[in-house]
Structures are given as C-alpha cells and as structure tokens.
Design a protein around this motif. Structure first.
Motif, PDB file in Angstrom:
ATOM      1  N   LEU A 163       0.860  -1.175   0.000  1.00 56.22           N
ATOM      2  CA  LEU A 163       0.000   0.000   0.000  1.00 56.22           C
ATOM      3  C   LEU A 163       0.899   1.227   0.000  1.00 56.22           C
ATOM      4  CD1 LEU A 163      -2.908   1.049   0.156  1.00 56.22           C
ATOM      5  CD2 LEU A 163      -2.618   1.152   2.630  1.00 56.22           C
ATOM      6  N   LEU A 164       0.776   2.033  -1.042  1.00 52.94           N
ATOM      7  CA  LEU A 164       1.529   3.280  -1.152  1.00 52.94           C
ATOM      8  C   LEU A 164       0.622   4.402  -0.687  1.00 52.94           C
ATOM      9  CD1 LEU A 164       4.014   4.886  -2.139  1.00 52.94           C
ATOM     10  CD2 LEU A 164       2.910   4.995  -4.380  1.00 52.94           C
ATOM     11  N   ASP A 165       1.026   5.099   0.351  1.00 52.64           N
ATOM     12  CA  ASP A 165       0.261   6.204   0.931  1.00 52.64           C
ATOM     13  C   ASP A 165       1.094   7.466   0.742  1.00 52.64           C
ATOM     14  OD1 ASP A 165      -1.248   7.924   2.472  1.00 52.64           O
ATOM     15  OD2 ASP A 165      -1.102   6.753   4.315  1.00 52.64           O
ATOM     16  N   ILE A 166       0.647   8.379  -0.131  1.00 55.57           N
ATOM     17  CA  ILE A 166       1.428   9.585  -0.406  1.00 55.57           C
ATOM     18  C   ILE A 166       0.587  10.839  -0.235  1.00 55.57           C
ATOM     19  CG2 ILE A 166       3.046   8.444  -1.964  1.00 55.57           C
ATOM     20  CD1 ILE A 166       1.600   9.587  -4.304  1.00 55.57           C
ATOM     21  N   THR A 167       1.265  11.902   0.157  1.00 54.69           N
ATOM     22  CA  THR A 167       0.676  13.234   0.232  1.00 54.69           C
ATOM     23  C   THR A 167       1.466  14.110  -0.732  1.00 54.69           C
ATOM     24  OG1 THR A 167       0.158  12.883   2.565  1.00 54.69           O
ATOM     25  CG2 THR A 167       0.076  15.156   1.755  1.00 54.69           C
ATOM     26  N   THR A 168       0.764  14.781  -1.638  1.00 54.31           N
ATOM     27  CA  THR A 168       1.445  15.595  -2.648  1.00 54.31           C
ATOM     28  C   THR A 168       1.434  17.065  -2.270  1.00 54.31           C
ATOM     29  OG1 THR A 168      -0.575  15.705  -3.958  1.00 54.31           O
ATOM     30  CG2 THR A 168       0.992  13.973  -4.507  1.00 54.31           C
ATOM     31  N   TRP A 169       2.301  17.804  -2.959  1.00 54.77           N
ATOM     32  CA  TRP A 169       2.566  19.197  -2.626  1.00 54.77           C
ATOM     33  C   TRP A 169       2.201  20.147  -3.767  1.00 54.77           C
ATOM     34  CZ3 TRP A 169       7.976  21.645  -2.652  1.00 54.77           C
ATOM     35  CH2 TRP A 169       7.982  22.842  -1.925  1.00 54.77           C
ATOM     36  N   ASN A 170       1.845  19.632  -4.939  1.00 55.84           N
ATOM     37  CA  ASN A 170       1.523  20.494  -6.075  1.00 55.84           C
ATOM     38  C   ASN A 170       0.328  21.395  -5.779  1.00 55.84           C
ATOM     39  OD1 ASN A 170       2.902  18.028  -7.151  1.00 55.84           O
ATOM     40  ND2 ASN A 170       2.834  19.222  -9.008  1.00 55.84           N
ATOM     41  N   LYS A 171       0.375  22.629  -6.274  1.00 60.31           N
ATOM     42  CA  LYS A 171      -0.743  23.547  -6.081  1.00 60.31           C
ATOM     43  C   LYS A 171      -1.922  23.185  -6.970  1.00 60.31           C
ATOM     44  CE  LYS A 171       1.961  27.447  -4.484  1.00 60.31           C
ATOM     45  NZ  LYS A 171       2.404  28.813  -4.725  1.00 60.31           N
ATOM     46  N   SER A 172      -1.641  22.747  -8.195  1.00 62.52           N
ATOM     47  CA  SER A 172      -2.731  22.370  -9.105  1.00 62.52           C
ATOM     48  C   SER A 172      -2.952  20.853  -9.052  1.00 62.52           C
ATOM     49  CB  SER A 172      -2.410  22.810 -10.531  1.00 62.52           C
ATOM     50  OG  SER A 172      -1.196  22.254 -10.952  1.00 62.52           O
ATOM     51  N   ILE A 173      -4.135  20.447  -9.444  1.00 61.49           N
ATOM     52  CA  ILE A 173      -4.501  19.028  -9.427  1.00 61.49           C
ATOM     53  C   ILE A 173      -3.760  18.293 -10.532  1.00 61.49           C
ATOM     54  CG2 ILE A 173      -6.408  17.413  -9.784  1.00 61.49           C
ATOM     55  CD1 ILE A 173      -8.266  19.505  -8.550  1.00 61.49           C
ATOM     56  N   ARG A 174      -3.248  17.122 -10.204  1.00 53.27           N
ATOM     57  CA  ARG A 174      -2.581  16.250 -11.172  1.00 53.27           C
ATOM     58  C   ARG A 174      -3.337  14.929 -11.201  1.00 53.27           C
ATOM     59  NH1 ARG A 174      -0.150  20.295 -12.540  1.00 53.27           N
ATOM     60  NH2 ARG A 174       2.019  20.749 -12.103  1.00 53.27           N
ATOM     61  N   ARG A 175      -3.483  14.386 -12.394  1.00 53.09           N
ATOM     62  CA  ARG A 175      -4.145  13.096 -12.551  1.00 53.09           C
ATOM     63  C   ARG A 175      -3.218  12.189 -13.353  1.00 53.09           C
ATOM     64  NH1 ARG A 175      -8.554  10.425 -11.716  1.00 53.09           N
ATOM     65  NH2 ARG A 175      -9.589   9.202 -13.323  1.00 53.09           N
TER      66      ARG A 175
ATOM     67  N   SER B  62       6.821  -2.268  -9.896  1.00 55.93           N
ATOM     68  CA  SER B  62       5.414  -2.591  -9.697  1.00 55.93           C
ATOM     69  C   SER B  62       4.685  -2.729 -11.026  1.00 55.93           C
ATOM     70  CB  SER B  62       4.736  -1.505  -8.863  1.00 55.93           C
ATOM     71  OG  SER B  62       4.671  -0.295  -9.589  1.00 55.93           O
ATOM     72  N   GLU B  63       3.581  -3.426 -10.952  1.00 57.06           N
ATOM     73  CA  GLU B  63       2.685  -3.511 -12.094  1.00 57.06           C
ATOM     74  C   GLU B  63       1.894  -2.208 -12.139  1.00 57.06           C
ATOM     75  OE1 GLU B  63       2.706  -6.178 -14.115  1.00 57.06           O
ATOM     76  OE2 GLU B  63       4.249  -7.079 -12.852  1.00 57.06           O
TER      77      GLU B  63
ATOM     78  N   LEU C 285      -2.934   0.809  -4.164  1.00 60.23           N
ATOM     79  CA  LEU C 285      -2.525  -0.578  -4.018  1.00 60.23           C
ATOM     80  C   LEU C 285      -1.636  -0.931  -5.201  1.00 60.23           C
ATOM     81  CD1 LEU C 285      -2.843  -3.253  -2.448  1.00 60.23           C
ATOM     82  CD2 LEU C 285      -4.733  -3.785  -3.998  1.00 60.23           C
ATOM     83  N   THR C 286      -0.445  -1.423  -4.907  1.00 63.15           N
ATOM     84  CA  THR C 286       0.492  -1.772  -5.965  1.00 63.15           C
ATOM     85  C   THR C 286       1.045  -3.168  -5.706  1.00 63.15           C
ATOM     86  OG1 THR C 286       2.422  -0.992  -7.208  1.00 63.15           O
ATOM     87  CG2 THR C 286       2.471  -0.677  -4.840  1.00 63.15           C
ATOM     88  N   GLY C 287       1.385  -3.878  -6.771  1.00 62.22           N
ATOM     89  CA  GLY C 287       1.849  -5.251  -6.634  1.00 62.22           C
ATOM     90  C   GLY C 287       3.185  -5.477  -7.312  1.00 62.22           C
ATOM     91  N   PHE C 288       3.960  -6.396  -6.751  1.00 58.99           N
ATOM     92  CA  PHE C 288       5.265  -6.760  -7.281  1.00 58.99           C
ATOM     93  C   PHE C 288       5.318  -8.265  -7.508  1.00 58.99           C
ATOM     94  CE2 PHE C 288       5.826  -2.924  -4.821  1.00 58.99           C
ATOM     95  CZ  PHE C 288       6.616  -2.143  -5.630  1.00 58.99           C
ATOM     96  N   SER C 289       6.068  -8.691  -8.509  1.00 58.07           N
ATOM     97  CA  SER C 289       6.167 -10.114  -8.824  1.00 58.07           C
ATOM     98  C   SER C 289       7.100 -10.863  -7.879  1.00 58.07           C
ATOM     99  CB  SER C 289       6.633 -10.313 -10.265  1.00 58.07           C
ATOM    100  OG  SER C 289       7.893  -9.712 -10.445  1.00 58.07           O
ATOM    101  N   GLN C 290       7.921 -10.146  -7.128  1.00 57.85           N
ATOM    102  CA  GLN C 290       8.781 -10.780  -6.128  1.00 57.85           C
ATOM    103  C   GLN C 290       8.850  -9.900  -4.898  1.00 57.85           C
ATOM    104  OE1 GLN C 290      12.251 -10.396  -8.959  1.00 57.85           O
ATOM    105  NE2 GLN C 290      13.336 -10.295  -7.056  1.00 57.85           N
ATOM    106  N   ASP C 291       9.182 -10.522  -3.780  1.00 60.93           N
ATOM    107  CA  ASP C 291       9.209  -9.818  -2.500  1.00 60.93           C
ATOM    108  C   ASP C 291      10.631  -9.387  -2.181  1.00 60.93           C
ATOM    109  OD1 ASP C 291       8.183  -8.783  -0.155  1.00 60.93           O
ATOM    110  OD2 ASP C 291       8.353 -10.662   0.942  1.00 60.93           O
ATOM    111  N   ILE C 292      10.771  -8.166  -1.738  1.00 62.35           N
ATOM    112  CA  ILE C 292      12.074  -7.662  -1.287  1.00 62.35           C
ATOM    113  C   ILE C 292      11.957  -7.418   0.210  1.00 62.35           C
ATOM    114  CG2 ILE C 292      13.635  -5.688  -1.374  1.00 62.35           C
ATOM    115  CD1 ILE C 292      13.494  -5.743  -4.315  1.00 62.35           C
TER     116      ILE C 292
END
Length: 127
Positions: free
Chosen positions: A36-48, A65-66, A83-90
């Motif tokens: 699970l990637l949980d991020i908070t962004t800083w850009n002033k304008s909306i990015r998609r 990641s896929e 939610l992101t997935g990887f083919s192998q575990d690190i």
C-alpha cells in the motif's frame, strides 16, 4: 484464474498455515506481493495520472510494480492510497523510486511533488 469462493472451504478447514495469493502474475511462481503506497502531494494544481514504484534491496536487486489500471487524482496536501503489486518480495528495502505518468503523448510533462510517502507490505505487515 481460480475463483476464491471455490477454495474458501478448503483453505479455512486446513489446519496448517496456508498462503493464498488473490492477485497473480503471468510468470512463475505466479504470486504477487502487495504493498500500500500512501502519499501526500505538494503540487498547487490538481494532477491526474499513474504511479509506478520501483524498490531496490541492499544487494542491488530491483523489482518494479505492475501499473495500476486506474488513474489517481492528486491534490495539494491530500493523502492518496494506491494498491500496488510486485512479482517478487524484497525483504529489506534500501531505495524506493516513483515514476509519475499521465500516459499522454501530447501536452506538457508534469511533475508530481511528494511531501510525504509511506510504503507498507500487505503480505508482511510487520515490516
């Protein structure tokens, strides 16, 4: 793929520890490791767009990641969970790289400024 409801009775009745992977890859050993990637962004304008995650261990082994099928919307100071997935575990991650893409060939390139980030293994939550 196999439908999880067909295996539910067998998995629950089994007394020994059983690992079930509900997301699979197309390459052997076919299991996917979810984060699970949980991020908070800083850009002033909306990015998609889309985020691709690359993780590296201390020996230099790297896994990417896929790509998520749905674009995420990033607003200033708003948390987004992906939610992101990887083919192998690190096991011991030394480096995390993120790539932001809008998947458009026409138009300006945009950067996504990250204020805060947390990457948590769902297969091994104690990490």
């Amino acid at each position: 793929g196999y439908y999880a409801d067909r295996w539910k009775k067998m998995l629950i009745a089994n007394t020994s520890p059983t690992k079930a992977y509900f997301d699979t890859s197309d390459q052997d050993p076919f299991c996917m490791y979810n984060y699970l990637l949980d991020i908070t962004t800083w850009n002033k304008s909306i990015r998609r767009g889309f985020i691709k995650v690359k993780i590296t261990d201390y020996a230099g082994n790297t896994v990417e990641s896929e790509m998520n099928s749905e674009a995420s919307t990033f607003q200033q100071y708003k948390r987004v969970k992906i939610l992101t997935g990887f083919s192998q575990d690190i096991e011991k991650i030394s480096k995390i790289s993120l790539t932001f893409s809008t998947k458009t060939l026409i138009g300006p390139k945009h950067k996504l400024r990250i204020l805060q980030m947390n990457l948590k293994s769902l297969n091994n939550p104690e990490r």
